[in-house]
Design an enzyme around this catalytic site. Sequence first.
Site, mmCIF file in Angstrom:
data_model
loop_
_atom_site.group_PDB
_atom_site.id
_atom_site.type_symbol
_atom_site.label_atom_id
_atom_site.label_comp_id
_atom_site.label_asym_id
_atom_site.label_seq_id
_atom_site.Cartn_x
_atom_site.Cartn_y
_atom_site.Cartn_z
ATOM 1 N N ASN A 1 -10.223 -0.359 -0.008
ATOM 2 C CA ASN A 1 -8.762 -0.268 0.028
ATOM 3 C C ASN A 1 -8.217 -0.756 -1.315
ATOM 4 O OD1 ASN A 1 -6.032 -0.622 0.453
ATOM 5 N ND2 ASN A 1 -6.256 -1.697 2.411
ATOM 6 N N CYS B 1 0.820 -1.223 0.000
ATOM 7 C CA CYS B 1 0.000 0.000 0.000
ATOM 8 C C CYS B 1 0.847 1.264 0.000
ATOM 9 C CB CYS B 1 -0.944 0.000 1.197
ATOM 10 S SG CYS B 1 -2.000 -1.453 1.206
ATOM 11 N N HIS C 1 -3.407 7.088 2.823
ATOM 12 C CA HIS C 1 -3.800 5.774 2.305
ATOM 13 C C HIS C 1 -5.186 5.430 2.852
ATOM 14 C CE1 HIS C 1 -4.010 1.661 1.252
ATOM 15 N NE2 HIS C 1 -3.725 1.190 2.459
#
Length: 338
Positions: free
Chosen positions: A284, A114, A254
Amino acid sequence: MIKASLISIAAYAPKSILTNYDLEKMVETSDEWIVKRTGIKQRHIAQKDESTSDLGYEAAKVAIKRANLSPCQIDAIICATISPDYLCMPSTATQIARKLGLLNITAFDISAACTGFVYALEMAKALVESGIKKNVLIIGAEKLSAITNWKDRTTCVLFGDGAGAAVISQSKDENFIIDTHTASDGSKGDLLITPGCGSINPASKEMLENELQFIHMKGNEVFRVAVQTLTNDVLNILEKNQIQASNIDLFAPHQANLRIIKAVQQRLELNDDKCVVTVDRYGNTSSASIPMALNFAYENSKLKKGDLVLLDAFGGGFTWGSALLKFGGEIYNVRENF
Ligand code: UT7
């Protein structure tokens, strides 16, 4: 001294949407649980015949256009992804390059989960500031639906597909990338992992039976480390650059979990209008999440030239990172979509 600037941002989300209510029919979960624990309401899912490089290409071509460049002016492509077109080769970056018609270009993938977009930003900054490359296209692209176990309620409600892209070029004014920070701690690698298909668990019938090809996560342990690490990281980069949190125009974190975003936002004492949230609509999307969030702000006129932007990311590895930059892109042209 040459300074690098982020001069354009773009994103692409596949058309098909999977809501929490759809997931209620697939696993034992509820919209209420998912929204309360994560903030996610829906996610976009790519078609079977749509690859990660297809998603990346869609975002990339818009990012290049918004940078007022043509593809042939791009001289390096870095793609951050954990769901590449192919496990080993060719890289997803080479396939995006091919789709852009670039057949003689530096192109490579990076694997930083990520945090991939922040890693790519740091690499691009270094390439531009060293004078090695002029215009670097960075992409975060993910087809996480391909590595998600749709029978595992602890992970399948979290992830989505999408891509974001940006062009990093030599700065012509004061709007440059101020600083980036990247880090990792491999000792916690087993808490967020795709155990299969690599050299430790190569493809085999047994590996597939044990579903090792999918994302496995010890969610609450990751959560605890993520909040602590991200908070320290953003405070450190601000202090290092002697910038007050109150001067930030846009915080684009994020997008893993609304509770993590809010914890860091509160520590920075930032109002909601300075914090981009897209986890509700995209879930996500790993390395794509920051550029998709930045693009969402951009297309909603919340990001304009000269704005001071703070990025933060945390992911498998563990990896984490942050960046401070003054946005160097032109104002979003609302006519673009007509
Ligand atoms: O992007 C890379 C970094 N990733 C992250 O930062 C993600 C970090 N982790 C998280 O966001 C959260 O830990 C999750 C959203 C993954 C999970 O939330 P949580 O509050 O930590 O829940 P939990 O894992 O502690 O589970 C609580 C309960 C459990 O039931 P019991 O043992 O209390 O009876 C789970 O079995 O919730 C249950 N549960 C679910 N219930 C309904 C787990 N998943 C679900 C589900 N629907 N989908």
